[in-house]
Design an enzyme around this catalytic site. Sequence first.
Site: not given
Length: 396
Positions: A347, A366
């Site tokens: 989160y 990523e």
Amino acid sequence: MDIFIRPGDSLWYFSDLFKIPLQLLLDSNRNINPQLLQVGQRIQIPGYVTTSYTITQGDSLWQIAQSKNLPLNAILLVNPEIQPSRLRIGQTIQVPQRLTWRLVNGQQNYDYSMMMNDIKKLQTAYPFLQSTPIGNSVLAQPIPEILIGNGSKRIHYNGSFHANEWITTPTIMTFLNDYLLALTNQTTIRGLSMGSLYNQTTLSLVPMVNPDGVNLVINGPPANEALKNKLIAWNNNSTNFSGWKANINGVDLNDQFPAKWELENARNPQTPGPRDYGGEAPLTQPEAIAMADLTRNSNFAWVLAFHTQGRVIYWGFENLEPPESQTMVEEFSRVSGYEPIQSANSYAGYKDWFIQDWRRPGFTVELGSGTNPLPIRQFDTIYQEALGIFLAGLYL
């Protein structure tokens, strides 16, 4: 490259003479009314530099123009004081040269000053590029946003939220440089016309969200003794900052956004350190505040946050993402080979907040694989994988 208006000149004529799209000329000279050009007025020609040439026996401007594959008028425009019939041996003139090479060298330890120098070089060579600071870091370093494009659709890419993921910055800057080269040379990248993308889309780039942290990882702690000692203490009494992700206050900037921040905070460190401390509350750090303000004011259609590592793309948050997010991430996956993953079970990240508050597509990409900071020898591979994502983000 600067030239000066002569009687009868127009931007359309310069576009034809230098083989530069008219829109790029207009966007390079925003302070000029193309219908009211004045003799002697300075005009900026994007995608060109000038080089010095020394006149030798037998030279003429026509021969020089022929040898450089230039129209004679191009040489006359950058040498308005020259009398073509009175050239002197040893005289130096300026010769326009089209930029066909990168100004950005991403294959090096790429700190904040390198990025700022490269932005300045690119703006000089490509004056249709716009750059303004969105705020300052803790150590008062301006955080630049770069804008490129003339379209109504606005999208956003950022890098280096995390300090030791700094290789994302030269990856973004190299793409920017390649985009500029393709625009001014009217070439394609992987078969795609950049001119049509430029006219459809305005691309916002924040290549380095966390300049203080990047400098800490690459250059070591700042000279200020008190700050240096505090950072070493936060870093488990180590002077090796290769594992440092946070900003200079020891706050993880990608745990700073009000997207179930309390849940992330409850399972993370409660004091400053190299990573994962989300601060005393969301949006308390100047870098995160700057990114939030930019996003609130920009009406982005979608955002891509570039991180390292894992060769994966996170595309969801609490099932709040719109249906088109899955279609988009499948295309990102196709062009990069990266695995799409809906949720990272975390989160308070930037793309989490964007999805939550706007219900629009947001992605965390990523790049690369290994241990952060990824070695610079991976740069070419990372860039080629990321390039498909950069392009797809523009054409989707």
